[in-house]
Design an enzyme around this catalytic site. Structure first.
Site, short mmCIF file in Angstrom:
data_model
loop_
_atom_site.label_atom_id
_atom_site.label_comp_id
_atom_site.label_asym_id
_atom_site.label_seq_id
_atom_site.Cartn_x
_atom_site.Cartn_y
_atom_site.Cartn_z
N GLU A 279 108.12 84.46 104.88
CA GLU A 279 106.66 84.48 104.69
C GLU A 279 106.15 85.73 103.96
OE1 GLU A 279 104.92 83.87 108.55
OE2 GLU A 279 105.84 81.90 108.78
N GLU B 181 111.51 73.98 109.34
CA GLU B 181 110.72 74.05 110.59
C GLU B 181 109.81 72.84 110.75
OE1 GLU B 181 108.80 77.88 111.08
OE2 GLU B 181 110.48 78.96 110.16
C1 XIL Z 1 107.16 80.73 116.38
C2 XIL Z 1 107.79 80.29 117.68
O1 XIL Z 1 107.89 78.88 117.68
C3 XIL Z 1 106.96 80.76 118.85
O2 XIL Z 1 107.63 80.48 120.07
C4 XIL Z 1 106.70 82.25 118.74
O3 XIL Z 1 105.81 82.66 119.74
C5 XIL Z 1 106.13 82.62 117.38
O4 XIL Z 1 106.97 82.13 116.36
N1 XIL Z 1 106.98 80.28 111.29
C6 XIL Z 1 108.20 80.81 111.64
C7 XIL Z 1 108.67 80.73 113.04
O5 XIL Z 1 108.95 81.26 110.75
O6 XIL Z 1 109.49 81.81 113.41
C8 XIL Z 1 107.51 80.61 114.00
O7 XIL Z 1 108.03 80.41 115.32
C9 XIL Z 1 106.59 79.49 113.59
C10 XIL Z 1 106.02 79.75 112.22
#
Ligand code: XIL
Length: 398
Positions: free
Chosen positions: A180, A296
């Site tokens: 990101e 994701e």
């Molecule tokens: C999120 C997790 O799912 C949560 O449990 C945590 O509190 C915060 O992070 N983008 C990403 C992930 O790259 O690492 C994130 O995961 C969601 C958004």
């Protein structure tokens, strides 16, 4: 004869349903939307997902890897969770266990308890692993912003990547090296996010992270992972353009990078839709010889009605449309959902529904029953034909 809706309910569901109705009557809640605390009475139509029908086998038939983000606390406590993970995944990623905040309780310490537990589970079940992540602006331990300065930040980043990626050298399928790094709203002409790393190190922190990761683990596919680049809106188009600019610069400077992760936190009933623009982006990645992973995937169901059957249908339709679009591109190699089951999705805290019911964004419901999204996903795998030739340059889609 039982109605088809009744036939789909197990005895336990019917009992739970009776209990829910009785509870609702006592509380005077008849007609209310089922809240998070009330027992669930709906079950998706039964689906056999064992053996040859599993996600991993169906994916492999079309040259894909597939699986989930795994939560280490759930791996430690739930038999059902471990069973589904072992049966379904050919690739997995730790949801939080390899992030800075998990591994670095203090500046001097590295705590690998959870990361090692993830690796032990995956290696025990022959599941390939993605590491997530080595450099991000979020999920940092509180000591880092307090102690990092312009003079020590690069050394801190390099030490972290050497230690973490080095520990699992030769064992990872891929690493999300930088996560990101684009935020167009921050106003820089190059679209880079003005993160702690950028402010303290400068824009070459990205290059440093990738070069250090290659040295630490030469066989892992080094990945740049991004969100907000999926739909047809102007905002996502701008972010895609900034991401491509970054990728081209990295390529020009011979920075070691092998793949792009498209996070794919998408929405049911999105006004903007998903398709040609994202396919164009994936083709541009292919022209740079970059593999693409869907890293994701989940479907935010806030725009869908409370009724779980209608919601599951809407979520499944979104999975179908999205995966059929992206999997038509041969350089897409993997599909990971962000979690196994609806019971533990991050969306319930990140994007709660207005009716307070749980989101239903994943391939398994809170009781580990496969949802219609599972069927939609395995059906969409058939869209995929893997690259035959060795990465021929392909012009971007018009
Ligand atoms: C999120 C997790 O799912 C949560 O449990 C945590 O509190 C915060 O992070 N983008 C990403 C992930 O790259 O690492 C994130 O995961 C969601 C958004």
């Amino acid at each position: 004869m039982a109605s088809s809706a009744t036939a789909r309910l197990s005895r336990r569901d019917i009992l739970l349903g009776a209990a829910a109705t009785a509870t609702a009557a006592v509380l005077g809640l008849q007609g209310c939307a089922p809240g998070r605390g009330l027992p669930r009475v709906y079950a998706p139509p039964p689906l056999d997902v064992s053996g040859d029908r599993s996600l991993r086998v169906q994916a492999a038939a079309h040259g894909l890897l597939a699986g989930f983000a795994l939560s280490v606390p759930s791996l430690k406590t739930s038999d059902a969770y471990r069973r589904v993970a072992a049966e379904q995944c050919s690739l997995a990623v730790p949801e939080n266990a390899m992030k800075w905040a998990a591994i670095r309780p203090t500046r001097a310490e590295f705590n690998f308890d959870e990361a090692d537990a993830f690796v032990a589970f995956c290696e025990g079940h022959r599941i390939k692993m993605r590491g997530h992540n080595l450099c991000w602006h979020d999920y940092l331990p509180p000591w880092l912003p307090a102690e990092a300065t312009a003079s020590n930040a690069r050394a801190l980043l390099v030490e972290h990547i050497r230690t973490v990626a080095g520990r699992y050298r030769g064992r990872m399928h891929s690493w999300d090296v930088v996560n990101e790094a684009i935020e167009v709203g921050d106003g820089r002409p190059d679209g880079l996010r003005t993160s702690l790393w950028l402010k303290l190190i400068g824009d070459d922190y990205i290059e440093t992270a990738f070069r250090t990761a290659r040295e630490a683990d030469p066989s892992a596919l080094l990945t740049y992972n991004e969100y907000g680049i999926e739909n047809e809106s102007y905002a996502d188009a701008q972010k895609r353009a900034a991401t491509l600019l970054l990728l081209r610069r990295l390529r020009q400077r011979n920075v070691p990078i092998d793949a792009v992760g498209i996070q794919s936190h998408i929405k049911a009933r999105s006004m903007q839709g998903y398709g040609p623009a994202l396919r164009g982006f994936i083709r541009s990645c292919r022209a740079m010889d970059l593999e693409v992973f869907i890293t994701e995937l989940d479907v935010d169901d806030r725009e869908l009605p409370t009724d779980p059957a209608r919601r599951d249908a809407g979520v499944a339709d979104t999975y179908s449309a999205y995966l059929q679009a992206v999997l038509a591109e041969p350089n897409v190699r993997a599909v990971l959902a962000w979690g196994i089951d609806d019971g533990q999705t991050w969306l319930n805290s990140h994007s709660p529904r207005a009716d307070h019911d749980s989101q239903r964004p994943l391939l398994f419901d809170a009781d580990f029953r496969a949802t219609p999204a599972f069927a939609a996903t395995t059906r969409a795998f058939a869209t995929h034909t893997p690259d035959q030739a060795a990465h021929p340059a392909v012009p971007p889609l018009r």
